[in-house]
Motif scaffolding. Structure first.
Motif: not given
Length: 389
Positions: A253-254, A257, A260-261, A313, A322
């Protein structure tokens, strides 16, 4: 309560002392490889350990250099950079590398590992780099969560810096415990080094160690903590004493993130710098989850947990909240192709993030690495990486 002590925990979890001492892993021909198709050597880690590694040449490439390779000495290679196999890898611009992280117990060629290496390299131009973690086989040290991730990073440092391969020619494959190592290594490279690999394949994976141990059974027969589900307070007490946690779902998941960011920020920068290509600025993640429905060691539901956690995310409402679990399941179903009882493929794409989950009907916990889904996914990832160049 011996299981609450770090020493006992790690011996149970990693089972690194289950090593076939009578088997010489410096002689890969004993496992059906051609003479010097495999180079056996050791790699240094950043904290001073020495880990055992195999570099397996693809047979079509081996055939081209057969005479030269067979003329070299066999056995352990003291300086891998002086070997013919390393020269071949380093100077082949079309070479593709699978970095393989195995499960617990045994050593490099144990169980299905050697057969899987033979299969991946039999008719392709895929090289394989596999390691024994610290404390396993002839590697030094003792296993810990941070230590195994450092071992994985040592393998990637060798591939990227010593051999000079670009990340888009490298796939990380982790099986069982190795899937957690792959997630940890990929997350560290994405976060610390800003490096994205062609793909990460998680085979028979688990979301985190606590959840996995709650349902895990050795060889599908001997449960570890499953009987304690009827005694939740005792189960929570034991799980609270874990020294290694292996939060694979959160680590993946990190990465989502980060990617995506980064892409959102780069998109904004590209608008201000017309000379900069949006395609060049993009980071990416290709994550594949493969699990057999008949896995009696690690329940295949663990992949469902990873899929839902990683999507978080990417699925938000207008207020930035979410999606709920029910909403995620409904959205996932829209992207799912059912392939018979207990089998399906779900694929989610959002920009340069691709998450693919395949539930295969057969393969158990170990044989799945030899079944078609894994090799087919390797092929898909490398083909997609080539199209993006």
């Amino acid at each position: 309560m011996l299981g609450t002590t770090p020493f006992v925990q790690r011996h149970i979890l990693y089972a690194h002392k289950f090593y076939q001492f009578w088997q010489d892993s410096d002689q890969p021909q004993n496992w059906g490889f051609a003479k010097n198709q495999v180079t056996s050597f050791h790699l240094p880690t950043e904290d001073g350990e020495s880990i055992h590694a195999w570099h397996v040449l693809p047979l079509p490439v081996y055939r081209q250099h057969e005479a030269t390779l067979q003329a070299q000495p066999t056995g352990h290679c003291a300086d891998v950079t002086a070997s013919e196999s390393f020269r071949i890898l380093q100077h082949d611009p079309s070479a593709k590398l699978i970095v393989y992280f195995h499960g617990n117990a045994g050593h490099l060629p144990s169980v299905v590992r050697a057969p899987s290496f033979r299969m991946y390299t039999a008719t392709s131009n895929y090289h394989v780099l596999a390691i024994d973690y610290r404390g396993f086989g002839t590697s030094s040290g003792s296993p810990t969560e941070d230590g195994l991730i450092l071992d994985g990073c040592a393998a990637l440092k060798f591939a990227l810096e010593t051999a000079g391969l670009s990340p888009d020619r490298i796939i990380l494959i982790g099986h069982s415990l190795g899937s957690a190592v792959a997630a940890g290594v990929a997350e560290r490279y994405a976060r610390v080094h800003g490096v994205d690999f062609a793909g990460v394949i998680m085979v028979a994976s688990f979301s985190n160690l606590s959840d996995m141990l709650s349902g895990y059974a050795i060889a599908g027969l001997v449960p570890i903590l499953k009987p304690l589900r009827s005694y939740p307070r005792v189960l929570r007490l034991i799980l609270g004493c874990l020294v290694d946690h292996w939060e694979s779902a959160q680590r993946l998941r990190n990465i989502v993130n980060i990617v995506h960011r980064s892409n959102v920020e780069e998109h904004q920068n590209v608008k201000k710098q017309t000379h900069k290509s949006q395609k060049d600025a993009q980071r990416h993640l290709r994550l594949s989850l493969i699990h057999a429905a008949d896995d009696n060691d690690i329940p295949c539901i663990e992949d469902d947990k990873i899929f839902a956690t990683v999507l978080g995310p990417l699925v938000r409402d207008a207020a930035g909240n979410e999606a709920t679990t029910a909403e995620l399941l409904a959205l996932k179903e829209q992207r799912t192709k059912h392939l018979g009882k207990g089998a399906f493929v779900s694929e989610w794409r959002d920009g340069n993030v691709a998450i693919r989950q395949e539930r295969f009907p057969h393969g158990g916990h170990n044989d799945i690495v030899l079944f078609p889904p894994v090799l087919l996914e390797i092929m898909r990832i490398f083909e997609e990486a080539a199209q993006c160049q």
